[in-house]
Design a protein around this motif. Structure first.
Motif, PDB file in Angstrom:
ATOM      1  N   ILE A 197      -0.898  -7.659  -4.635  1.00 14.37           N
ATOM      2  CA  ILE A 197      -1.660  -6.637  -5.037  1.00 14.37           C
ATOM      3  C   ILE A 197      -1.376  -5.296  -4.283  1.00 14.37           C
ATOM      4  CG2 ILE A 197      -3.632  -5.580  -3.754  1.00 14.37           C
ATOM      5  CD1 ILE A 197      -4.963  -7.992  -3.419  1.00 14.37           C
ATOM      6  N   ALA A 198      -0.997  -4.174  -5.466  1.00 19.30           N
ATOM      7  CA  ALA A 198       0.119  -2.854  -5.345  1.00 19.30           C
ATOM      8  C   ALA A 198      -1.969  -1.727  -4.957  1.00 19.30           C
ATOM      9  CB  ALA A 198       0.315  -2.428  -5.815  1.00 19.30           C
ATOM     10  N   ILE A 199      -1.385  -0.810  -4.049  1.00 20.74           N
ATOM     11  CA  ILE A 199      -2.511  -0.113  -4.157  1.00 20.74           C
ATOM     12  C   ILE A 199      -1.731   1.209  -3.893  1.00 20.74           C
ATOM     13  CG2 ILE A 199      -4.624   1.168  -3.004  1.00 20.74           C
ATOM     14  CD1 ILE A 199      -4.978  -2.372  -2.494  1.00 20.74           C
ATOM     15  N   TYR A 225       2.884   6.396 -12.438  1.00 18.09           N
ATOM     16  CA  TYR A 225       3.260   6.273 -13.015  1.00 18.09           C
ATOM     17  C   TYR A 225       4.602   5.123 -12.864  1.00 18.09           C
ATOM     18  CZ  TYR A 225       5.363   4.629 -18.068  1.00 18.09           C
ATOM     19  OH  TYR A 225       5.169   4.684 -19.607  1.00 18.09           O
ATOM     20  N   PHE A 226       5.926   4.806 -11.966  1.00  9.13           N
ATOM     21  CA  PHE A 226       6.480   4.043 -11.270  1.00  9.13           C
ATOM     22  C   PHE A 226       6.053   3.255 -10.800  1.00  9.13           C
ATOM     23  CE2 PHE A 226       8.774   7.359 -13.832  1.00  9.13           C
ATOM     24  CZ  PHE A 226       9.664   6.560 -14.853  1.00  9.13           C
ATOM     25  N   PHE A 227       4.941   3.141 -10.065  1.00  8.55           N
ATOM     26  CA  PHE A 227       4.446   2.346  -8.753  1.00  8.55           C
ATOM     27  C   PHE A 227       3.835   1.749  -9.865  1.00  8.55           C
ATOM     28  CE2 PHE A 227       1.273   1.154  -6.295  1.00  8.55           C
ATOM     29  CZ  PHE A 227       1.513   0.410  -5.017  1.00  8.55           C
ATOM     30  N   VAL A 260      11.241   0.649  -6.498  1.00 12.38           N
ATOM     31  CA  VAL A 260      12.064  -0.619  -6.873  1.00 12.38           C
ATOM     32  C   VAL A 260      12.282  -1.148  -6.092  1.00 12.38           C
ATOM     33  CG1 VAL A 260      13.592  -1.560  -8.355  1.00 12.38           C
ATOM     34  CG2 VAL A 260      12.280   0.217  -9.066  1.00 12.38           C
ATOM     35  N   LYS A 261      13.384  -0.457  -5.212  1.00 11.10           N
ATOM     36  CA  LYS A 261      13.830  -0.936  -3.435  1.00 11.10           C
ATOM     37  C   LYS A 261      12.216  -1.127  -1.992  1.00 11.10           C
ATOM     38  CE  LYS A 261      17.869   2.043  -3.321  1.00 11.10           C
ATOM     39  NZ  LYS A 261      18.238   2.930  -2.634  1.00 11.10           N
ATOM     40  N   ALA A 262      11.199  -0.721  -2.930  1.00  9.90           N
ATOM     41  CA  ALA A 262       9.880  -0.730  -1.950  1.00  9.90           C
ATOM     42  C   ALA A 262       9.271  -2.388  -2.882  1.00  9.90           C
ATOM     43  CB  ALA A 262       9.207   0.123  -2.080  1.00  9.90           C
ATOM     44  N   VAL A 270       0.546  -1.150  -0.195  1.00  6.02           N
ATOM     45  CA  VAL A 270      -0.029  -0.155  -0.383  1.00  6.02           C
ATOM     46  C   VAL A 270       0.616   1.533   0.036  1.00  6.02           C
ATOM     47  CG1 VAL A 270      -1.988   1.299   1.480  1.00  6.02           C
ATOM     48  CG2 VAL A 270      -1.676  -1.408   1.271  1.00  6.02           C
ATOM     49  N   GLY A 271       0.849   2.098  -0.551  1.00  7.55           N
ATOM     50  CA  GLY A 271       1.493   2.917  -0.918  1.00  7.55           C
ATOM     51  C   GLY A 271       1.165   4.523  -0.142  1.00  7.55           C
ATOM     52  N   GLY A 272       1.553   4.993   0.237  1.00 10.70           N
ATOM     53  CA  GLY A 272       1.677   6.287   1.497  1.00 10.70           C
ATOM     54  C   GLY A 272       0.332   4.934   2.134  1.00 10.70           C
ATOM     55  N   GLY A 273       0.384   3.985   2.892  1.00  7.65           N
ATOM     56  CA  GLY A 273      -0.177   3.186   3.948  1.00  7.65           C
ATOM     57  C   GLY A 273      -0.623   2.663   4.702  1.00  7.65           C
TER      58      GLY A 273
END
Length: 251
Positions: free
Chosen positions: A91-93, A124-126, A76-78, A13-16
């Motif tokens: 899953i990627a949110i 975009y890159f996420f 990429v590192k995350a 979760v980006g910004g999770g």
């Protein structure tokens, strides 16, 4: 594992750490998902640590990962940290974003570049890295904004930099579809979180509350079930941007 269940799924979760992202992390964990709660910087580390601690206290499984997603190598590192810890990602949110309310004529180049990096480039890159790293049958969902359908000034760089994500979603869904990966975007209305209030006057808040057909601001609790649906039972929906705003804007 069934595509209709979150049990055992690995979710980044980006910004999770807090607000909408934090609720996604907690809710999905309660449904059996393993969570990678991303946070941007030291300023939000305590929020991320608390979210992870709360998930673990409830019997769930989660880790926190830091990264400035305006830098591709940190995206990429995350994802690499997530795969190293859990072995794979399902899953990627991405909830990462920033609002700027400012007249068009007063916006600086630095502000433009910052808004482009946070709202467009990071998204975009996420999505790109998710397409590379997700298991077949994975799901990608990005938070955009209902301002994409608004006829308004003052949000030129916010709505403007979220707008490309609609096409990123279409393009990614077309390219990743052969692997069973569905890609969606969700556009909430103004949300009742600190993210919203920082740049609004009391008069503007009152207007936004009155603008939705169903009344009031969007609650994060009303957005999480939609995202959960899109990445489980709603997997057949792909390439779409869905507005969930109580009738704030539509098209």
């Amino acid at each position: 594992m069934s595509k209709h269940s979150l049990s055992g799924k690995v979710v980044i979760v980006g910004g999770g750490a807090k607000n909408l992202g934090g609720l996604i992390s907690r809710t999905f964990a309660a449904d059996g998902a393993k969570i990678i709660a991303h946070y941007n910087s030291a300023a939000t580390r305590s929020d991320a640590d608390k979210t992870v601690a709360d998930i673990k206290a409830a019997g769930g499984d989660a880790i926190a990962v830091q990264g400035d997603f305006t830098k591709v190598d940190e995206v990429v590192k995350a994802f690499a940290a997530a795969k190293k810890h859990y072995g794979s990602i399902d899953i990627a949110i991405n909830t990462v974003g920033k609002v700027l309310k400012k007249p068009f004529a007063e916006t600086t180049e630095a502000e433009y570049d910052s808004m482009a990096a946070i709202n467009s480039k990071a998204a975009y890159f996420f999505m790109q890295e998710a397409g590379k790293q997700l298991n077949d049958g994975g799901k990608i969902c990005t938070i955009v904004t209902s301002l994409l359908a608004a006829y308004t000034g003052l949000y030129s760089t916010y709505g403007g930099m979220k707008a490309p994500v609609e096409h990123f979603t279409r393009a990614a869904s077309k390219e990743f579809g052969s692997r069973g990966i569905s890609v969606t975007a969700v556009g909430p209305g103004p949300m009742d979180t600190p993210f919203f209030y920082g740049q609004e006057t009391p008069e503007a808040v009152a207007y936004h509350k009155s603008a939705s057909a169903l009344g009031g601001l969007t609650k994060i609790e009303d957005i999480v079930p939609l995202i959960k649906f899109l990445v489980t039972d709603g997997w057949w929906i792909t390439g779409q941007t869905i507005f969930a705003n109580g009738g704030y804007t539509t098209r």
